[in-house]
Structure formats: C-alpha cells, structure tokens
Write an enzyme that holds these catalytic residues in place. Structure first.
Site, PDB file in Angstrom:
ATOM      1  N   SER A  72       0.799  -1.226   0.000  1.00 51.39           N
ATOM      2  CA  SER A  72       0.000   0.000   0.000  1.00 51.39           C
ATOM      3  C   SER A  72       0.827   1.270   0.000  1.00 51.39           C
ATOM      4  O   SER A  72       0.352   2.304  -0.436  1.00 51.39           O
ATOM      5  CB  SER A  72      -0.954  -0.002   1.186  1.00 51.39           C
ATOM      6  OG  SER A  72      -0.251  -0.191   2.388  1.00 51.39           O
TER       7      SER A  72
ATOM      8  N   HIS B 250      -5.303  -3.478  -2.758  1.00 53.97           N
ATOM      9  CA  HIS B 250      -4.932  -2.553  -3.839  1.00 53.97           C
ATOM     10  C   HIS B 250      -4.742  -3.274  -5.172  1.00 53.97           C
ATOM     11  O   HIS B 250      -4.297  -2.671  -6.142  1.00 53.97           O
ATOM     12  CB  HIS B 250      -3.654  -1.799  -3.469  1.00 53.97           C
ATOM     13  CG  HIS B 250      -3.821  -0.950  -2.254  1.00 53.97           C
ATOM     14  ND1 HIS B 250      -4.348   0.325  -2.292  1.00 53.97           N
ATOM     15  CD2 HIS B 250      -3.568  -1.216  -0.948  1.00 53.97           C
ATOM     16  CE1 HIS B 250      -4.395   0.817  -1.066  1.00 53.97           C
ATOM     17  NE2 HIS B 250      -3.925  -0.096  -0.227  1.00 53.97           N
TER      18      HIS B 250
ATOM     19  N   LYS C 138     -11.886   0.291  -2.099  1.00 53.89           N
ATOM     20  CA  LYS C 138     -10.938   0.982  -2.973  1.00 53.89           C
ATOM     21  C   LYS C 138     -11.496   0.981  -4.400  1.00 53.89           C
ATOM     22  O   LYS C 138     -12.401   1.744  -4.675  1.00 53.89           O
ATOM     23  CB  LYS C 138      -9.561   0.347  -2.814  1.00 53.89           C
ATOM     24  CG  LYS C 138      -9.138   0.396  -1.315  1.00 53.89           C
ATOM     25  CD  LYS C 138      -7.748  -0.022  -1.058  1.00 53.89           C
ATOM     26  CE  LYS C 138      -7.466  -0.255   0.415  1.00 53.89           C
ATOM     27  NZ  LYS C 138      -7.621   0.910   1.285  1.00 53.89           N
TER      28      LYS C 138
HETATM   29  N1  PMP Z   1      -5.179  -3.936   3.545  1.00 56.70           N
HETATM   30  C1  PMP Z   1      -4.539  -2.984   2.860  1.00 56.70           C
HETATM   31  C2  PMP Z   1      -3.309  -3.344   2.094  1.00 56.70           C
HETATM   32  C3  PMP Z   1      -5.021  -1.665   2.892  1.00 56.70           C
HETATM   33  O1  PMP Z   1      -4.376  -0.699   2.253  1.00 56.70           O
HETATM   34  C4  PMP Z   1      -6.191  -1.373   3.627  1.00 56.70           C
HETATM   35  C5  PMP Z   1      -6.807   0.016   3.658  1.00 56.70           C
HETATM   36  N2  PMP Z   1      -5.987   1.048   3.903  1.00 56.70           N
HETATM   37  C6  PMP Z   1      -6.813  -2.408   4.326  1.00 56.70           C
HETATM   38  C7  PMP Z   1      -6.294  -3.679   4.255  1.00 56.70           C
HETATM   39  C8  PMP Z   1      -8.024  -2.173   5.157  1.00 56.70           C
HETATM   40  O2  PMP Z   1      -9.140  -2.035   4.358  1.00 56.70           O
HETATM   41  P1  PMP Z   1     -10.389  -1.136   4.815  1.00 56.70           P
HETATM   42  O3  PMP Z   1      -9.977   0.279   4.577  1.00 56.70           O
HETATM   43  O4  PMP Z   1     -11.483  -1.578   3.939  1.00 56.70           O
HETATM   44  O5  PMP Z   1     -10.605  -1.402   6.261  1.00 56.70           O
END
Ligand code: PMP
Length: 639
Positions: free
Chosen positions: A431, A459, A489
């Site tokens: 991320s 992602h 996302k």
């Molecule tokens: N895994 C990754 C790699 C993320 O970037 C994120 C969100 N920032 C999440 C899990 C968590 O997802 P959510 O925002 O839907 O809670």
C-alpha cells in the site's frame, strides 16, 4: 532540602550532524543504571526524526553525594486562541512579579535565534547579563527525581523535561521568572514560570510560521552575584520531585499524559488531522473552498460516484434500510449480503466468499480464526497495519521475512516444522510502495512447506490483471488459499472480503470473531459493491485506462528528473524527512493537487513520502501538471 544520595551519575547525550544540533537529553541515575541509560540515550539519538547524527557525545560524570532536591512547579494550562491573547495573558500573569515590559522582552527572541542557551536579562532594565551572549546560559544537571526509582528511562517527554528545567531555573538565586517559546515555526505553545505563578503553559503564544523562540531567564539582584546564578544553572545538580506528568495514573492527571504524547507528535511534525472534502468522491474535490485534483484516493476506477453504483445504494437503503441492525449470524443477513458473496466468488473465480464490515476486519477476522497459540505466521516486513495487528492479536509465533524476499520466506518456513498450522501472509500490492508480490513463487514455496497462503488484494482488486480480477489474473496462476480484499478501494464502496474454498469460508463464518461479533455492513454499501462489480465486468477498459495513466505519470515524472516506479496504481515519491514531505505536500496543494504526505507511523521514520494514487478518470493534462508541480515541490524541499 539537602539529602544524602550515594553513587549518582549524570549521563548526557548530545547528537549533531555537520555541526548542527539534532537532539540532546540528560539523566541523573545510580551507578548500576548508567550503562542501560547510556544505551537508551544512544538509541534515541539514532532514531530522531531530524535524521541520522554524524556525532553522538555521551558524557558520564559522577555527581556530588549531596544532591539538592526541589519540588516541581505546579502546572496550569491556559487555552488561548491567538498570539495576542497569549501575550496579553503572559503580561497579566508576570505583572504580579513586577515584570512590566513583556512586549519588549518577547521582541528579544529575535536576538536568541539559533542560540542553544537561554538569554539572561535584567528583569527591570532588560540588559543582557551573560558573559558570552553567543552561547547564552545553559540550564543543565537536572532530572526528574522519580527516574531514580523507576526501572527504565521514559521516552522523550518534552512536557516533563520542560517542567524539570523550569523548576531548576526558578530555584536559581536571583531568578524571578522565565519565558519560553519554541523556535519551531509550527509549534506555537509556550510557557511563563515564576516561583509565585508556577509553570503556566499558554497554548498559543506566538504566530504560526514565526521561527523566533528560545528561553529568557529574568534576573533581579546584585550584578556581582550573577556569576553565582549561572554557576547554579550550569553546574549544580538538582533532582525535581513530584513532576506532575509522572503521576499520570492519578485521576485528573490522565489527560495531561495524553496532551504530552500529542505534543511530542506535534513537535516532531507528526501530528495528524482530518481534512474535509466537500464534494462527491472522485478525481477532483473541493477542499477549503478550492477545487483540487485528488491524487491520493483509492477510488481507482472512479466507481464511488458512478450513477449505477450510487443508485444501487440508494435503492437498497429504501428497500432494506440504512443499517442492518444485527450481526450476520443473528439478524444482519439480508438478500444483498448473500448476493454480494456470490458476486465476489464469481468475480474472483473461487468457490465462495465472506463479507466483513471493513477490510481491516477481514484481515483480523481471517488471521485470528486460522492461527493461534502453537501456530506460526510468516509476514512480509512491509505488510499493512491490519495484518500486523491481526498477527499480534492471534497469539501465534510471528516471523517477519524481508520485504518481498521469497528466499527469506522459504528459509523461515523451514524453521516452522514444529508448529501446528503455518500461515504465510503478504500484501498483493504494497500500500505504501505500490510494488507487487511474485504470487506464483509465493504459492510454490508455501505449498512445498504445506503452509496456508494468504494475500491481501486490497490494492490489487480492480487494478491488477487485464480485467481487474487481481494478482492471479495478472500472473495467470492459481489463487492463494485465502484471497482477501476490500470493497473500499477500486470497488468504490466499503467493506472487506475473503474469497476461497467453501470449506474455508464455512470455517470463517464459524470461527471469525469480527464476523460473529460485529454488526453486518448495511445493505446500501453491500448493494453498491455488487453494482460496482457489474460495472467493472462490463467496462474492463477502466482498468486499461488506469494502467495507461500510471505509465503516463511515471513518464512525466521521469522527464522532470524524479525517479519513481510502480506496477500498480500507487506511485510513491520518497522525500525522507517528515517535515520536508509535509512541506512538499503543502506546496502541491497550493498548486492545486491533493497529495498527502505519508509519515511515521504509517511508514518507517525517515522515509516520509508523497504517495500518489491514480484514478482511471485523471486526464493526461492533470497528470502532466501534477508531475510538473511535484518536481518543483520536491526540488524545493530537498535543496
Ligand atoms: N489492507 C490494505 C493493504 C489496505 O491498504 C487497507 C486500507 N488502507 C486495508 C487492508 C483495510 O481495508 P479497509 O480500509 O477496507 O478497512
């Protein structure tokens, strides 16, 4: 009060780079703790957000047997809204000590800029009394008395350290008051202190952006005795008792300890606030009344505001209600939930799927259900925070392997033969860096070791693979055992999911605590996600368009001397220093681009960055202009 204390040492640390001060600290400790404290202070010098020092001086000196102990000044916080209000309050407070020329005194801070010591002024004539005005007077050899009793030195606590210093100063002969303002342009809080007033913290005492600051000690007495005052401040050790922050457990002081932690974050340039975007989610947004190009949203395919998606949410709200009213296993499952789970399984090409209220919960839910005490997890060094938290919560033995290093994963898996279950987990697209997992290798290695394979496709969903189905499509290989993703996302809604075999999904429904004990997501979000999957299936060209945008942006950056790489929709431009990254982000915003600086604790200290996240809806012109603005901003802050 004098007290006999045997075998105390002062341990002082000073760190600098190219002659510029970076950090400093001091402690007074018993002999047996000298080595531990010296090492802790060295750690602190080496992990300072201002960067790596090229010189660290740790000085250890025996202290006299008689160390003076004094009571900490009482502490009061005054909330002020403007520098004018802060200044007039300071004037009012100090008037009681016969100090009347506060405006003139504050102006003297322009003389003290970049001087590490304090200025010593005659409280009435305002003449400077230090023998060396370049150096000023340095109050030193002091500590919080309770450090002596405590086992370990606490982390740096600006608040407690300021109280210790102010208390020593007010016990110096002839000193009547002190005024202190930070020389950090962004930090506007300061204090005034006197024996009579105690320590009066004033939340706004100067204008934001003003780099002037320092300490001014005010002296009233015979000139011949100034040397005695300086000797006391610079040489005589003092232990300060009852520093209020240390009794944070006492009711009433709890908030003080929170304020202190927040201040620490703030002084390191790490404090965070929410920005409000007054427009529908999309490639542009109205922020503080201005339209900006958003280069940091995860709405990669511009589906969050898509008519089909928003109408599905609106229809579902009317048909099924805004909230689900219960957890999935009680009353929270409605037709849209079951439908979305079918849609996800079909989209990913797995037997089944399970939906959670967020992606974070999907990671926590899957990992903690699958492994626990006696099991092992192998986790990539740069995995998302939700995976890290899940690992901690699981109670399993956690082994971190080097980022994307499959050989290291292989080696570490060999060490887990005694564990009951073994799970290897990795982000599919990372991320913060946008780099990707070699899924075929990951699967080959985990299978060879008979370990569960889990990949977070937050992602990757909607981004990787020709039609956005994720990493398995990208590589043309199998899915991992546990394929996790978010609806928040590229799918433009909110919620998280796990896709996998029917057996796995049945197991999670029965053992996954966030699924069992948290209210099901509402039908509007769930129906929106189903509509987004349909939209993506009928328009795979959105994914293609996103990929073209990334290529265009990387080319535009490279043409301007900024090297960046990405195989996904995330393009990191690492700036390094936290403040520099914030400054670059501010410069970009001035130019009309919203690109937040990503700092510790999201990424490691010293690797602050601009994190560009692109959308299929950005125009080439927007991307060219953004690259131009980014190049200018980065050049400016790293000069
Ligand atoms: N895994 C990754 C790699 C993320 O970037 C994120 C969100 N920032 C999440 C899990 C968590 O997802 P959510 O925002 O839907 O809670």
């Amino acid at each position: 009060m004098q007290e006999k204390t045997t075998g105390l040492y002062s341990v002082k640390m000073r760190a600098s780079r190219e002659g510029q001060h970076i950090s400093g600290a001091e402690k007074i400790v018993p002999a047996r703790r000298v080595a531990a404290i010296a090492s802790q202070l060295a750690e602190r010098a080496l992990s300072h957000p201002k960067g790596d020092p090229d010189f660290i001086n740790i000085k250890v000196e025996a202290q006299p047997r008689q160390i003076r102990r004094v009571k900490a000044l009482s502490v009061t916080t005054h909330e002020t809204r403007t520098p004018e209000e802060g200044l007039s309050l300071a004037a009012e407070l100090l008037a009681g000590d016969g100090i009347t020329r506060i405006g003139e005194i504050m102006n003297r801070f322009s003389e003290s800029h970049s001087m590490r010591g304090a200025m010593l002024l005659d409280a009435d004539t305002l003449e400077r009394l230090e023998p060396d005005p370049e150096r000023g007077v340095r109050a030193t050899y002091m500590d919080d008395a309770s450090s002596l009793e405590k086992g370990t030195a606490r982390g740096k606590n600006h608040y407690a350290e300021a109280i210790v210093l102010a208390t020593k100063v007010q016990n110096a002969p002839g000193i009547v008051a002190e005024i202190c303002v930070s020389d950090d342009p962004d930090y506007v809080t300061g204090y005034v202190a006197s024996k009579r007033l105690g320590y009066r913290r004033i939340t706004v005492l100067k204008k934001k952006g003003d780099p002037r600051g320092g300490r001014i000690f005010l002296y009233r007495g015979q000139r011949e005795r100034v040397a005695e005052t300086i000797e006391f401040l610079e040489r005589v050790p003092v232990l300060v008792e009852d520093v209020p922050i240390l009794s944070a457990e006492r009711a009433g002081d709890r908030m003080l300890s929170l304020a202190s932690d927040l201040e620490k974050r703030e002084s390191q340039g790490l404090s965070r606030r929410c920005r409000t975007l007054c427009s529908p989610t999309g490639p542009t947004a109205v922020v503080d009344g201005r339209e900006l190009v958003v280069l940091s949203s995860n709405d990669y395919l511009d589906l969050a505001r898509d008519e089909r998606v928003t109408s599905a949410a609106a229809r579902a709200a009317r048909e099924w209600g805004a909230g689900s009213g219960g957890s999935r296993l009680t009353t929270g499952t409605q037709p849209p939930h079951a439908q979305l789970e079918r849609d996800l399984a079909e989209f990913k090409g797995t037997e089944a799927a399970i939906v959670y209220a967020t992606g974070y919960m999907a990671n926590v839910g899957a990992i903690t259900a699958l492994v626990g005490k006696g099991d092992a997890i192998l986790s990539d060094g740069l995995n998302h925070a939700s995976i890290i938290d899940a690992c901690r919560l699981s109670g399993a033995d956690v082994f971190i392997y080097r980022h994307l290093d499959m050989d290291d994963l292989d080696r570490k898996l060999s060490m887990c033969r005694e564990h009951r279950r073994v799970l290897a987990v990795s982000d599919g697209v990372f991320s913060m860096d946008g780099d990707i997992l070699d899924l075929p290798r990951f699967l080959e290695i985990t299978r060879r070791h008979d370990a569960f394979s889990m990949v977070d496709e937050a992602h990757a969903t909607g981004v990787m693979g020709r039609t956005g189905r994720g990493l398995a499509e990208h590589f043309g290989c199998d899915h991992p055992d546990i394929s996790m993703g978010t609806l928040s996302k590229a799918l433009g809604s909110e919620g998280g999911f796990v896709c996998g075999s029917r057996l796995l999904i049945d197991y999670l429904r029965n053992f996954s605590r966030p699924f069992i004990f948290s209210t099901a997501p509402g039908a509007p979000a769930v129906a929106a996600a189903s509509a987004a999957i349909k939209a993506l299936e009928s328009e795979p060209q959105r994914v293609e368009r996103l990929r073209e945008n990334v290529a265009t942006f990387l080319k535009e950056l490279a043409g301007r001397g900024i090297s960046a790489a990405s195989e996904s929709a995330i393009v990191p431009v690492v700036v390094g220093d936290e403040r520099a990254a914030v400054a670059a982000s501010a410069a970009l915003e001035k130019d009309g681009f919203l690109v937040p600086a990503i700092r510790y604790p999201t990424v490691s200290r010293g690797s602050a960055r601009l994190r560009f996240a692109l959308s299929s809806a950005h125009t080439s012109e927007q991307l060219r202009a953004a690259a131009e603005a980014a190049a200018l901003a980065v050049r400016e802050v790293t000069r």
